[in-house]
Scaffold this active site. Structure first.
Site, PDB file in Angstrom:
ATOM      1  N   ASP A 184       5.067 -36.583  14.750  1.00 39.99           N
ATOM      2  CA  ASP A 184       4.576 -35.351  14.882  1.00 39.99           C
ATOM      3  C   ASP A 184       3.623 -35.062  16.005  1.00 39.99           C
ATOM      4  O   ASP A 184       2.956 -36.274  16.332  1.00 39.99           O
ATOM      5  CB  ASP A 184       4.419 -34.228  13.566  1.00 39.99           C
ATOM      6  CG  ASP A 184       3.258 -35.041  12.865  1.00 39.99           C
ATOM      7  OD1 ASP A 184       2.477 -35.950  13.520  1.00 39.99           O
ATOM      8  OD2 ASP A 184       3.082 -34.482  11.703  1.00 39.99           O
ATOM      9  N   ASN A 192      -1.831 -24.142  19.601  1.00 44.83           N
ATOM     10  CA  ASN A 192      -1.494 -22.863  19.487  1.00 44.83           C
ATOM     11  C   ASN A 192      -2.732 -21.865  19.271  1.00 44.83           C
ATOM     12  O   ASN A 192      -2.955 -20.719  20.028  1.00 44.83           O
ATOM     13  CB  ASN A 192      -0.852 -22.560  18.098  1.00 44.83           C
ATOM     14  CG  ASN A 192       0.607 -23.236  18.399  1.00 44.83           C
ATOM     15  OD1 ASN A 192       1.204 -23.195  19.260  1.00 44.83           O
ATOM     16  ND2 ASN A 192       1.174 -23.612  17.065  1.00 44.83           N
ATOM     17  N   HIS A 197       0.572 -19.489  21.697  1.00 44.96           N
ATOM     18  CA  HIS A 197       1.854 -20.018  21.200  1.00 44.96           C
ATOM     19  C   HIS A 197       2.639 -20.425  22.183  1.00 44.96           C
ATOM     20  O   HIS A 197       3.645 -21.486  22.146  1.00 44.96           O
ATOM     21  CB  HIS A 197       2.450 -19.256  20.207  1.00 44.96           C
ATOM     22  CG  HIS A 197       1.788 -19.050  18.737  1.00 44.96           C
ATOM     23  ND1 HIS A 197       2.203 -20.122  17.757  1.00 44.96           N
ATOM     24  CD2 HIS A 197       0.578 -17.998  18.438  1.00 44.96           C
ATOM     25  CE1 HIS A 197       1.226 -19.631  16.825  1.00 44.96           C
ATOM     26  NE2 HIS A 197       0.376 -18.658  17.087  1.00 44.96           N
ATOM     27  N   ASP A 201       4.683 -23.832  22.336  1.00 43.42           N
ATOM     28  CA  ASP A 201       6.241 -23.898  22.692  1.00 43.42           C
ATOM     29  C   ASP A 201       6.767 -24.759  23.906  1.00 43.42           C
ATOM     30  O   ASP A 201       7.554 -25.637  23.821  1.00 43.42           O
ATOM     31  CB  ASP A 201       6.838 -22.428  22.828  1.00 43.42           C
ATOM     32  CG  ASP A 201       6.650 -21.584  21.598  1.00 43.42           C
ATOM     33  OD1 ASP A 201       6.592 -22.075  20.431  1.00 43.42           O
ATOM     34  OD2 ASP A 201       7.072 -20.421  21.762  1.00 43.42           O
ATOM     35  N   GLU A 227       6.474 -28.804  14.230  1.00 43.42           N
ATOM     36  CA  GLU A 227       6.161 -29.635  15.278  1.00 43.42           C
ATOM     37  C   GLU A 227       6.575 -31.011  14.787  1.00 43.42           C
ATOM     38  O   GLU A 227       6.424 -32.268  15.368  1.00 43.42           O
ATOM     39  CB  GLU A 227       4.725 -29.914  15.621  1.00 43.42           C
ATOM     40  CG  GLU A 227       3.731 -30.472  14.575  1.00 43.42           C
ATOM     41  CD  GLU A 227       3.141 -29.481  13.723  1.00 43.42           C
ATOM     42  OE1 GLU A 227       2.117 -29.570  12.896  1.00 43.42           O
ATOM     43  OE2 GLU A 227       3.881 -28.129  13.347  1.00 43.42           O
TER      44      GLU A 227
END
Length: 306
Positions: A184, A192, A197, A201, A227
């Site tokens: 992760d 974020n 965000h 992304d 994630e």
């Protein structure tokens, strides 16, 4: 064509499949004979699975009511881009949009589209499909949506775990190696919170793209939630699996992302587990890899543990 093609347009092997099967509702399915030749299929966005046919001539995409393809989200300009179709040729031209137009992760001002190209507009992903059998290709795409995450093009969780269970059974039956990597993104919430965000992304999307290019055909990358991702590696012992994990750590770590302000980087932590005879269930192998990932976090992050 009216729109010139950039001389160094990147050729990307398009990923297959997307997410969700509910898009089989009648109102999303094309009518027989419509749009033969070229269309766009929404892989990620509010109208997941919807098909947009591209007629001859000019078609605009944007937030405005008059747009032939209307995408009403904040990352899309009122008149964001236009498509120009002449027979079997289709080109896209950005119209000075604020957030840009991306084809296969590369920002473009204008470009010809090839079958399978992915188009990113705001946070919406569209797949361009062309050719004589658009109807059949469309239905194939809808079927694939059941297996792959639309944003990252990695396998979705359900499909990944199903395939992992099959590989565990096969590997134990024939006494073959199988390794699993869990990873992760470190301090992802901070991306974020500080950059938005859309930047988060883009980190997931671009990192998954880089990792997918580094895997063998028989390996499988899956998005397990948020994630967190997994990769299973058939016929792979622990040492080469750790070596690959180290390569992926460096690959993501050197990438620079440009959404949300100045360029920035991220790191990932990875845990690696190797299948043993006692790991006869998915949850057992996942737990081993998860414990290794936890050790990587405790060791300071941005590292690999097994």
């Amino acid at each position: 064509m009216s729109v010139p093609r950039p001389s160094h347009f990147p050729q990307v092997d398009p990923s297959e499949g997307k997410t969700v099967t509910a898009v089989l509702d009648d109102f999303l399915l094309p009518k027989p004979g419509e749009g033969a030749g070229a269309c766009l299929i929404m892989l990620h966005g509010a109208s997941l699975g919807k098909r947009f046919d591209l007629p001859e001539g000019e078609t605009f995409l944007g937030r405005e009511e008059e747009a032939g393809i209307r995408i009403d989200e904040k990352g899309v300009s009122r008149r964001h881009l236009r498509f120009l179709r002449e027979g079997s040729d289709v080109a896209v031209q950005d119209l000075g949009s604020h957030n840009g137009t991306f084809v296969n992760t590369s920002r473009v001002s204008s470009s010809e589209l090839k079958d399978g190209d992915l188009l990113l507009v705001g946070n919406t992903i569209l797949k361009f499909t062309s050719g004589a059998n658009v109807e059949g290709r469309y239905h194939e795409e809808i079927y694939r949506m059941a297996t792959v995450d639309g944003m990252t093009q990695a396998a979705n969780k359900a499909f990944f775990l199903e395939r992992l269970s099959e590989e565990i059974g096969r590997s134990l039956r024939y006494r073959r190696d199988l390794s699993l990597i869990l990873f992760d993104f470190d301090h992802f919430k901070g991306v974020n919170d500080t950059r938005g965000h859309e930047a988060g992304d883009e980190v997931l999307r671009r990192s998954a793209f880089l990792i997918l290019k580094s895997l063998r055909r028989e390996d499988l990358l899956g998005r397990l939630g948020g994630e967190e991702f997994g990769i299973f590696l058939p016929e792979t012992a622990l040492a080469p699996a750790k070596a690959l994990a180290g390569k992926l750590r460096r690959l993501v770590g050197k990438e620079r992302f440009r959404t949300g302000g100045s360029p920035f980087g991220v790191t990932i932590s990875l845990g690696v587990a190797h299948l043993e005879p006692r790991d006869d269930e998915v949850r057992k192998l996942l737990q081993k890899a998860d414990e290794a990932l936890y050790r990587a976090k405790r060791a300071g992050r941005d590292c690999v543990r097994a």
